[in-house]
Enzyme design. Structure first.
Site, short mmCIF file in Angstrom:
data_model
loop_
_atom_site.label_atom_id
_atom_site.label_comp_id
_atom_site.label_asym_id
_atom_site.label_seq_id
_atom_site.Cartn_x
_atom_site.Cartn_y
_atom_site.Cartn_z
N LYS A 116 0.94 -1.34 -0.08
CA LYS A 116 0.03 -0.23 0.02
C LYS A 116 0.94 1.49 0.01
CE LYS A 116 -3.10 -3.13 0.44
NZ LYS A 116 -3.50 -3.82 -0.96
N GLU A 200 -3.58 7.37 7.93
CA GLU A 200 -4.33 8.29 7.11
C GLU A 200 -5.37 9.04 7.84
OE1 GLU A 200 -6.42 6.06 3.85
OE2 GLU A 200 -4.67 5.89 2.83
N HIS A 235 -16.52 -5.15 5.03
CA HIS A 235 -15.30 -5.21 4.02
C HIS A 235 -15.79 -6.25 2.75
CE1 HIS A 235 -13.56 -2.24 6.49
NE2 HIS A 235 -13.50 -3.21 7.18
N ARG A 292 -5.81 -7.69 -10.28
CA ARG A 292 -6.69 -9.03 -10.72
C ARG A 292 -7.82 -8.84 -11.48
NH1 ARG A 292 -8.28 -8.44 -5.19
NH2 ARG A 292 -10.23 -8.12 -5.05
C1 MV4 Z 1 -10.66 4.44 4.62
C2 MV4 Z 1 -12.03 4.58 5.18
C3 MV4 Z 1 -11.97 5.99 5.50
N1 MV4 Z 1 -11.16 6.62 5.51
N2 MV4 Z 1 -9.61 5.15 4.67
C4 MV4 Z 1 -11.56 -0.29 4.16
C5 MV4 Z 1 -10.86 -1.48 3.38
C6 MV4 Z 1 -9.68 -0.66 2.85
N3 MV4 Z 1 -9.43 -1.18 1.51
C7 MV4 Z 1 -9.76 0.54 2.91
N4 MV4 Z 1 -10.94 0.85 3.75
C8 MV4 Z 1 -11.45 2.17 4.17
N5 MV4 Z 1 -10.53 3.17 4.17
C9 MV4 Z 1 -9.74 6.42 4.96
N6 MV4 Z 1 -8.78 7.18 5.10
C10 MV4 Z 1 -12.93 3.78 4.75
C11 MV4 Z 1 -12.66 2.50 4.51
C12 MV4 Z 1 -13.93 1.65 4.72
C13 MV4 Z 1 -14.34 0.99 3.72
C14 MV4 Z 1 -13.72 1.13 2.27
C15 MV4 Z 1 -14.17 0.58 1.29
C16 MV4 Z 1 -15.37 -0.11 1.30
C17 MV4 Z 1 -16.08 -0.46 2.57
C18 MV4 Z 1 -15.34 0.27 3.84
C19 MV4 Z 1 -16.12 -0.06 4.94
C20 MV4 Z 1 -15.67 0.53 5.99
C21 MV4 Z 1 -14.45 1.33 5.93
#
Ligand code: MV4
Length: 514
Positions: A116, A200, A235, A292
């Site tokens: 990442k 972040e 997720h 992918r």
């Molecule tokens: C975040 C966020 C809010 N702010 N980053 C969740 C999995 C990972 N791939 C990134 N994720 C998130 N990152 C910041 N700075 C909220 C999430 C997140 C989320 C993102 C995508 C789909 C579903 C989610 C559910 C909860 C939190």
């Protein structure tokens, strides 16, 4: 073009890849673990090789066995599907060493973008907007605190090796930081063997919108629009659609061009997806890249009219992309439901077991990508995804109407599925208005009552009774059974109570021919 492709996966995605090979006149070799001997991907394949016991560590994750089958069966290419080894650079390297083309990006691009923080470096160099945060792993909780004081709380600690929300902790104030640091770090060590963290600024209620890209080996990279994936549970994506209800042509172009810049900067080839968060003001921020083919690729196929798997095969074989960016035209709207063998009324517990009967939806605008059949036993050893139901409509309202209609037609007995949950989600006013964000489904599940146990709960009772009676009459008249052996149809029609309706359904469903 390739002679024969090893399909290093199982279930619906193995079948999806097999279908592309068939249409292109390319041979295909399936593989299966002991418990998948009778699985549909094996039955549909012309050739299938065993690769070991049920646990994926001993079968689908064994690079040595896959390479051995590829060599012995004369394959010159390998498609990893999604999950299992799809994003493992070691498989791509093993393929290269054996002279077998890996259908995906180069191992170096995969490795770079899999980290990442390395991906954030590339995004930064390509001028792609990101959530404010660190580009380097943090040394300790004190560094995290320094960032948080500067940027303001809440913040999010994330694992450098992350994925699926593991090793991620939201931190509301300085007092929580040290324990969150420890928790996220140890979770990351357990999940990825790498406890490094970065940080972040936390975005509240963002949408999760991703861009599909495709690159060839001649320097061409294009984007194929976006997918809105905000409807997730813990997720795990549950419903995906294309286009996003909030992305207009100008935003699509800005996000698409940013995605292409990043893919180019990372030396990316083949199909890939860039995840973005989009806030209420429609600012977009790069999160990470998936190197992918994704589960939800069909919604992009439905609105672009392209076959992503065939395009993957063509660019992997060295052909230039057969279309330019200006040739990509989006038409209509597509929505996908992930059908799982799980019980939404019992905390989404997996529901493996034997499928007794299955009635599949069809008709205008409906596509079903699945990998099951009646009599097949859903194994306990893998993700219980049975398949995907996808609708296409000329606009979002028609796509929703078709999907709801198809969900009414769809029934699976013998195991629990989440089909009923989709009937409720797609009838929800907020969903219909497109007012969805990443925590939407978790909050919706917390406030909405448990679903009715009946699979056809949404049908009006009169219609449902008529359908059951028609089925009962058909049953009686077509197998020569004595109608007096069971309750007469007229007596059934007179009954109205819910539990009696249930009894009738059970009686009708107990057809041994199903
Ligand atoms: C975040 C966020 C809010 N702010 N980053 C969740 C999995 C990972 N791939 C990134 N994720 C998130 N990152 C910041 N700075 C909220 C999430 C997140 C989320 C993102 C995508 C789909 C579903 C989610 C559910 C909860 C939190």
């Amino acid at each position: 073009m390739f002679r024969k492709v090893l399909i290093a996966n199982r279930g619906e995605i193995a079948i999806r890849i097999l279908r592309a090979c068939r249409e292109m006149g390319i041979g295909a070799t399936a593989v299966y673990s002991d418990v998948d001997r009778a699985s549909l991907h094996v039955r549909l394949a012309g050739e299938a090789w065993p690769i070991g016991p049920a646990p994926s560590r001993e079968s689908y994750l064994r690079i040595d066995k896959l390479m051995d089958v590829a060599r012995r069966s004369g394959c010159d290419a390998l498609h990893p599907g999604y999950g299992f080894l799809a994003e493992n650079p070691a498989l791509a390297r093993a393929c290269a060493e054996s002279g077998i083309t890996f259908i995906g990006p180069s191992p170096d691009a995969m490795e770079q973008l899999g980290s990442k923080t390395a991906a954030r470096h590339i995004a930064s160099s390509a001028g792609v907007p990101m959530v404010p945060g660190t580009l380097e792993p943090l040394a300790d909780a004190a560094q995290a605190a320094a960032f948080a004081r500067e940027a303001g709380f809440p913040v999010l600690l994330k694992a450098v090796a992350g994925g699926g929300g593991k090793g991620m902790r939201r931190v509301e104030n300085e007092g929580e930081l040290v324990s969150a640091w420890r928790d996220a770090g140890s979770e990351a060590v357990n999940a990825f063997g790498d406890g490094r963290l970065y940080i972040e600024k936390y975005l509240d209620r963002p949408r999760h919108i991703e861009i599909q890209v495709l690159g060839d080996h001649h320097g061409n990279v294009i984007y194929l629009g976006e997918r809105e994936c905000s409807v997730q549970r813990r997720h795990q994506k549950v419903v995906e659609e294309a286009p996003s209800p909030v992305v207009d042509p100008a935003l699509r172009r800005k996000m698409g061009e940013a995605a292409v810049r990043l893919a180019r900067a990372g030396g990316y080839t083949n199909a890939g997806t860039l995840e973005f968060l989009v806030d209420a003001q429609r600012n977009f921020f790069f999160l990470e890249m998936n190197t992918r083919l994704q589960v939800e690729h069909p919604v992009t196929e439905m609105v672009t009219g392209l076959d992503l798997v065939k395009l993957q095969l063509r660019v992997a074989a060295g052909e230039p992309l057969p279309l330019r960016q200006e040739d990509v035209v989006l038409r209509g709207h597509a929505i996908e439901c992930r059908i799982y063998a799980e019980d939404p009324d019992n905390n989404f517990f997996p529901s493996p077991g034997k499928i007794l009967s299955r009635r599949v939806p069809a008709g205008p605008g409906i596509r079903l990508d699945d990998g099951v059949y009646p009599g097949w036993v859903v194994p306990t050893d893998y993700d219980p995804l049975l398949g995907k139901l996808i609708s296409w409509g000329s606009d979002r309202a028609e796509a929703i109407a078709r999907l709801r209609r198809a969900l009414e037609e769809y029934s699976i007995s013998g195991i629990q599925t989440n089909i009923g949950l989709f009937r409720r989600i797609l009838a929800d006013a907020e969903y219909i208005r497109g007012e969805i964000y990443t925590r939407w489904l978790d909050e919706w599940l917390a406030r909405s009552p448990a679903s009715s146990p009946t699979s056809a709960a949404a049908l009006p009772e009169s219609l449902e009774t008529a359908a059951i009676l028609a089925a009962a009459l058909f049953h009686v008249s077509s197998n020569g059974a004595n109608p007096s052996a069971g309750p007469a149809a007229s007596a059934l029609a007179a009954e109205g109570s819910h539990w009696k309706r249930e009894g009738r359904r059970t009686a009708v469903a107990r057809d041994p021919r199903d």
